[in-house]
Design an enzyme around this catalytic site. Sequence first.
Site, PDB file in Angstrom:
ATOM      1  N   ASN A 131       0.831  -1.194   0.000  1.00 29.53           N
ATOM      2  CA  ASN A 131       0.000   0.000   0.000  1.00 29.53           C
ATOM      3  C   ASN A 131       0.870   1.251   0.000  1.00 29.53           C
ATOM      4  OD1 ASN A 131      -2.312   1.684   0.201  1.00 29.53           O
ATOM      5  ND2 ASN A 131      -3.379   0.087   1.349  1.00 29.53           N
ATOM      6  N   HIS A 159      24.169   1.499  10.840  1.00 27.81           N
ATOM      7  CA  HIS A 159      25.453   2.188  10.904  1.00 27.81           C
ATOM      8  C   HIS A 159      26.153   1.906  12.224  1.00 27.81           C
ATOM      9  CE1 HIS A 159      24.022   4.436   7.446  1.00 27.81           C
ATOM     10  NE2 HIS A 159      22.910   4.665   8.111  1.00 27.81           N
ATOM     11  N   GLY A 175      -0.143  -1.311   9.210  1.00 30.04           N
ATOM     12  CA  GLY A 175       0.264   0.052   8.905  1.00 30.04           C
ATOM     13  C   GLY A 175       1.280   0.624   9.875  1.00 30.04           C
TER      14      GLY A 175
END
Length: 194
Positions: A83, A113, A150
Amino acid sequence: MTEREKMLAGELYDCGDAELLTQWHKAKDLVRDYNQTNSADADEKERILKELLGGKSKNLWITAPFYVDYGNNIYFGNNCEVNMNCTFLDDNVIRIGDNALIAPNVQIYTAFHPTNAIDRFGIPKEDGSFEFCKTQTAPVIIGNNVWVGGGAIILPGVTIGDNVVIGAGSVVTKNIPDNVIAAGSPCRVIRRNQ
């Protein structure tokens, strides 16, 4: 060993390498074109995805906007939907199985990192400039029949098993086994998924 080979092997590598920057810019241009393609123009979107992605099977639907680092390290199985507003930092492989549903605003990261600034940037030069940030990577593998809710964030090195639901807003820091519903920050198994 090239910087790309180091990147895919999970070793510290230089993001400013010419080969990597060429692919990075190519991916950014392809994603820009994809995100600006008319929504109903399935042929053009298919053409762009074939050039952008490392591999895809049948029935892939990606709603724009969509963002990647290199694109060519992303692989989709059959019947997948991504989506809108998802970001895939594919400095290493992102492999998504069949029948995946990736909800809006999901972020999948394969890059990380060093925590020490000197290890990240090196010693500043006399003119005050510094090298590109040093980076390492770990792949992300998502199994078959997975729904990622989501706003979830999946961190480098995570494997999500088959038949899993990841709750909205979760931060997935560790592997998730098959057949479960998991949620939270950090994401943890809540119950079996039947």
